[in-house]
Design an enzyme around this catalytic site. Structure first.
Site, PDB file in Angstrom:
ATOM      1  N   LEU A  91     -20.915 -19.985 -52.785  1.00 11.12           N
ATOM      2  CA  LEU A  91     -19.734 -18.796 -52.620  1.00 11.12           C
ATOM      3  C   LEU A  91     -18.802 -19.116 -51.714  1.00 11.12           C
ATOM      4  O   LEU A  91     -17.673 -19.141 -51.796  1.00 11.12           O
ATOM      5  CB  LEU A  91     -20.537 -17.657 -52.453  1.00 11.12           C
ATOM      6  CG  LEU A  91     -19.665 -16.290 -52.289  1.00 11.12           C
ATOM      7  CD1 LEU A  91     -19.077 -16.140 -53.548  1.00 11.12           C
ATOM      8  CD2 LEU A  91     -20.366 -15.219 -51.850  1.00 11.12           C
ATOM      9  N   GLY A  92     -19.220 -19.997 -50.736  1.00  8.31           N
ATOM     10  CA  GLY A  92     -18.232 -20.672 -49.688  1.00  8.31           C
ATOM     11  C   GLY A  92     -17.709 -19.648 -48.511  1.00  8.31           C
ATOM     12  O   GLY A  92     -16.565 -19.640 -48.365  1.00  8.31           O
ATOM     13  N   VAL A  93     -18.744 -18.748 -48.137  1.00 10.49           N
ATOM     14  CA  VAL A  93     -18.305 -17.980 -47.060  1.00 10.49           C
ATOM     15  C   VAL A  93     -19.306 -17.816 -45.939  1.00 10.49           C
ATOM     16  O   VAL A  93     -20.364 -18.046 -46.315  1.00 10.49           O
ATOM     17  CB  VAL A  93     -18.307 -16.386 -47.587  1.00 10.49           C
ATOM     18  CG1 VAL A  93     -17.096 -16.275 -48.629  1.00 10.49           C
ATOM     19  CG2 VAL A  93     -19.305 -15.751 -48.378  1.00 10.49           C
ATOM     20  N   GLN A  94     -18.911 -17.710 -44.901  1.00  9.36           N
ATOM     21  CA  GLN A  94     -19.669 -17.540 -43.656  1.00  9.36           C
ATOM     22  C   GLN A  94     -20.058 -16.100 -43.316  1.00  9.36           C
ATOM     23  O   GLN A  94     -19.329 -15.341 -43.726  1.00  9.36           O
ATOM     24  CB  GLN A  94     -19.213 -18.115 -42.427  1.00  9.36           C
ATOM     25  CG  GLN A  94     -18.619 -19.557 -42.322  1.00  9.36           C
ATOM     26  CD  GLN A  94     -18.021 -20.020 -40.997  1.00  9.36           C
ATOM     27  OE1 GLN A  94     -18.146 -19.611 -40.050  1.00  9.36           O
ATOM     28  NE2 GLN A  94     -17.099 -20.953 -41.055  1.00  9.36           N
ATOM     29  N   ILE A  95     -21.414 -15.726 -43.405  1.00 10.94           N
ATOM     30  CA  ILE A  95     -22.026 -14.573 -43.282  1.00 10.94           C
ATOM     31  C   ILE A  95     -22.916 -14.207 -42.216  1.00 10.94           C
ATOM     32  O   ILE A  95     -23.408 -15.295 -41.714  1.00 10.94           O
ATOM     33  CB  ILE A  95     -22.569 -14.118 -44.681  1.00 10.94           C
ATOM     34  CG1 ILE A  95     -23.936 -15.353 -45.041  1.00 10.94           C
ATOM     35  CG2 ILE A  95     -21.749 -14.193 -45.799  1.00 10.94           C
ATOM     36  CD1 ILE A  95     -24.655 -14.925 -46.080  1.00 10.94           C
ATOM     37  N   ASP A 143     -38.002 -27.940 -48.955  1.00 10.18           N
ATOM     38  CA  ASP A 143     -39.058 -28.980 -48.546  1.00 10.18           C
ATOM     39  C   ASP A 143     -39.842 -29.127 -49.575  1.00 10.18           C
ATOM     40  O   ASP A 143     -41.106 -29.091 -49.476  1.00 10.18           O
ATOM     41  CB  ASP A 143     -39.681 -28.535 -47.294  1.00 10.18           C
ATOM     42  CG  ASP A 143     -40.685 -29.528 -46.801  1.00 10.18           C
ATOM     43  OD1 ASP A 143     -40.179 -30.657 -46.851  1.00 10.18           O
ATOM     44  OD2 ASP A 143     -41.545 -29.199 -45.891  1.00 10.18           O
ATOM     45  N   HIS A 161     -40.988 -33.434 -46.729  1.00 14.74           N
ATOM     46  CA  HIS A 161     -41.089 -34.334 -45.819  1.00 14.74           C
ATOM     47  C   HIS A 161     -42.261 -35.085 -45.798  1.00 14.74           C
ATOM     48  O   HIS A 161     -42.571 -36.044 -44.902  1.00 14.74           O
ATOM     49  CB  HIS A 161     -41.304 -33.243 -44.395  1.00 14.74           C
ATOM     50  CG  HIS A 161     -42.452 -32.490 -44.268  1.00 14.74           C
ATOM     51  ND1 HIS A 161     -42.520 -31.355 -44.635  1.00 14.74           N
ATOM     52  CD2 HIS A 161     -43.833 -32.945 -43.651  1.00 14.74           C
ATOM     53  CE1 HIS A 161     -43.953 -30.896 -44.272  1.00 14.74           C
ATOM     54  NE2 HIS A 161     -44.620 -31.921 -43.834  1.00 14.74           N
ATOM     55  N   GLY A 199     -51.407 -32.953 -42.240  1.00 19.60           N
ATOM     56  CA  GLY A 199     -52.030 -33.750 -43.258  1.00 19.60           C
ATOM     57  C   GLY A 199     -52.277 -32.519 -44.395  1.00 19.60           C
ATOM     58  O   GLY A 199     -52.481 -32.892 -45.693  1.00 19.60           O
ATOM     59  N   ASN A 200     -52.284 -31.195 -43.978  1.00 23.16           N
ATOM     60  CA  ASN A 200     -52.158 -30.019 -44.839  1.00 23.16           C
ATOM     61  C   ASN A 200     -50.954 -30.063 -45.664  1.00 23.16           C
ATOM     62  O   ASN A 200     -50.922 -29.002 -46.555  1.00 23.16           O
ATOM     63  CB  ASN A 200     -52.836 -28.764 -44.251  1.00 23.16           C
ATOM     64  CG  ASN A 200     -54.262 -28.522 -44.314  1.00 23.16           C
ATOM     65  OD1 ASN A 200     -54.953 -28.569 -43.223  1.00 23.16           O
ATOM     66  ND2 ASN A 200     -54.863 -28.390 -45.377  1.00 23.16           N
ATOM     67  N   SER A 201     -49.921 -30.557 -45.165  1.00 25.95           N
ATOM     68  CA  SER A 201     -48.488 -30.413 -45.653  1.00 25.95           C
ATOM     69  C   SER A 201     -48.438 -30.637 -47.241  1.00 25.95           C
ATOM     70  O   SER A 201     -49.139 -31.612 -47.576  1.00 25.95           O
ATOM     71  CB  SER A 201     -47.473 -31.154 -44.878  1.00 25.95           C
ATOM     72  OG  SER A 201     -47.355 -30.584 -43.788  1.00 25.95           O
TER      73      SER A 201
END
Length: 386
Positions: A312-316, A182, A152, A255-257
Site C-alpha cells: 500500500l505504501g503508507v506509514q501507519i 521465517d 533461519h 534445534g526445535n526451530s
C-alpha cells in the site's frame, strides 16, 4: 500419710477424666458428628472432566512425519600442517613474480592465495568439502516429500540433509524461503516412496489453555516430544510487520526451530520459531507461527518458490483510545496513516496523512498490524477497496 492420700486422690481424678474422654471418643466414633458440626463444612469443588490418558497416541501418529534438518555449507577447514592463522600482507603482495621464493613459501605453508586458510573462511570459488553448520526441525506436509521448516534454519546452507524418525538420511533441495515470516520449504526426492505427512489445524478454533505437543530436534537429540498448553494468542515480539505468534509453554529449545506444534487431533497448530530466554535454554515461553499464516505462505512457496506481497505504501500507527476520541471514532480500531510514501499505490489512490484505514475489501481492520497482514496477503496488481 496425707501425702499418700493426696497421690491416690490425684490418680483417681485422672482415671475419671481419662474415662470421660474415652467415652466421648466412643460416642463420636459410633454415633457420627452432631448435625450442628456437620453443617459447618461446605461441599468441595468437583468437576466431571474427562481424564487425560497421555499423549502417546498423538505422538505415535505424528512422529514419522517430523524430521531433523541438517544444514551443510562449503567451508574450508584448517590444514593439519597449518597453524590456522591468517595474515594481512598489505597491497603489492599479489604483484610478486610467480617464481618468487616468498610467494612459493606462502603458497605452501599458508597466506595470501595459499591453500591453508583461517578456520571457517569460505573459499572464494565456493568449492571445498561440505560441513554441518546448523540443525533444526521440520515436518512433511505432503506424501511426495515437501517439508516445512524455518528460514533461519536453512539461510546459510549450501546443502540439506533430512533425518527421519527411523534414522534414514535423505538429501533435500531448497524450494523457497520467506524471511519475513521465517518460513522455508524443502523437497525430498525419493522414488516409489510415500511419506507420512500432517495437515494444518484451524488455529482460529484454538484457545488459550488448550493442550499442545511439540516435536523436534532440540540440541541435536532428535525425535524429542514435549507437552504444554497455549499460553497466549496474537503475540507481537517486534520481529517484523507480520508478528502474530502463538505463545506456548511446552519445552522448546535450540534445534526445535521449524518443528511443529500439534493439537490433540494431530494437526499442526503452529511452527516453533523463537523462544524467550535469558540463558538460551527453555524457560517456558516459546512462540509459534500460526498455522493460518504458514499454510498460505507455504502453498505459495511450493508453487513459485517466492512470495510476492501487496504494497500500500503508507506509514501507519495504531489508533489509540485518545486518537479515536479526537477523531470522533466510536472504537479504537483501524490504522492511522502517518505519511503516504512517494509514488505509492496508497498516495495515487488519494490516501492522505491523518486518514484512518478502517476496512480492506469490506473486512474491518482491527489495528495497524492487521492492516499490514491483510495488504501483504493480496497479490500485487489486484484492485482493492480501502
Amino acid at each position: 500419710m496425707s501425702a499418700s492420700n493426696n497421690n491416690r486422690g490425684l490418680s483417681y481424678k485422672t482415671v475419671l477424666k481419662s474415662t470421660a474422654v474415652a467415652g466421648l471418643a466412643a460416642v463420636l466414633l459410633s454415633s457420627g458428628l452432631p448435625a450442628r458440626i456437620t453443617g459447618a463444612f461446605a461441599e468441595p469443588v468437583h468437576l466431571d472432566a474427562p481424564q487425560m490418558t497421555g499423549f502417546a497416541n498423538v505422538v505415535k501418529a505424528v512422529s514419522p512425519a517430523v524430521v531433523s534438518v541438517r544444514v551443510e555449507s562449503r567451508v574450508q577447514p584448517v590444514s593439519d600442517e597449518g597453524n590456522g592463522f591468517s595474515f594481512d600482507f598489505g597491497p603489492g603482495f599479489d604483484q610478486l613474480p610467480e617464481n618468487s621464493p616468498l610467494k612459493r613459501f606462502f603458497k605452501q605453508f599458508g597466506g595470501p592465495n595459499g591453500e591453508q586458510q583461517q578456520k571457517g573462511e569460505k573459499k572464494p570459488d565456493g568449492k571445498g568439502p561440505l560441513r554441518p553448520v546448523a540443525q533444526g526441525s521440520g515436518f512433511f506436509i505432503s506424501e511426495d516429500g515437501y517439508i516445512v521448516t524455518n528460514n533461519h534454519v536453512v539461510s546459510d546452507g549450501s546443502a540439506y540433509v533430512v533425518v527421519m524418525n527411523d534414522g534414514t538420511e535423505l538429501p533435500a533441495k531448497l524450494v523457497g524461503t520467506d524471511p519475513r515470516t521465517d518460513l522455508a520449504v524443502l523437497k525430498v526426492e525419493a522414488k516409489d516412496r510415500k511419506f507420512t505427512y500432517v495437515k494444518w489445524a484451524d488455529d482460529t478454533k484454538a484457545n488459550v489453555g488448550d493442550w499442545v505437543v511439540a516435536v523436534g530436534n532440540p540440541f541435536g537429540l532428535g525425535g524429542t516430544v514435549t507437552a504444554g498448553i497455549i499460553s497466549a494468542m496474537g503475540r507481537d515480539i517486534n520481529s517484523g510487520p507480520y508478528d502474530d505468534f502463538i505463545q506456548i509453554d511446552a519445552a522448546v529449545n535450540r534445534g526445535n526451530s521449524g518443528g511443529p506444534t500439534f493439537n490433540l487431533s494431530g494437526e499442526v497448530v503452529g511452527i516453533n520459531t523463537a523462544i524467550f530466554s535469558p540463558s538460551g535454554g527453555n524457560v517456558g515461553i516459546a512462540f509459534d507461527i500460526p498455522a493460518s499464516t504458514a499454510e498460505t505462505v507455504v502453498a505459495e512457496l511450493m508453487k513459485s518458490g517466492k512470495i510476492d506481497r501487496g504494497w500500500l505504501g503508507v506509514q501507519i500507527q495504531p489508533v489509540t483510545k485518545d486518537i479515536a476520541e479526537s477523531l470522533g471514532l466510536s472504537d479504537a480500531q483501524g490504522a492511522l496513516v502517518i505519511q503516504p510514501q512517494e509514488d505509492s499505490p496508497g498516495l495515487k489512490a488519494g490516501i492522505k496523512k491523518g486518514d484512518v484505514v478502517t476496512a480492506v475489501n469490506g473486512e474491518p481492520v482491527k489495528d495497524a498490524r492487521d492492516l499490514a497482514k491483510r495488504i501483504g496477503a493480496i497479490r500485487p496488481g489486484t484492485k482493492t477497496e480501502i
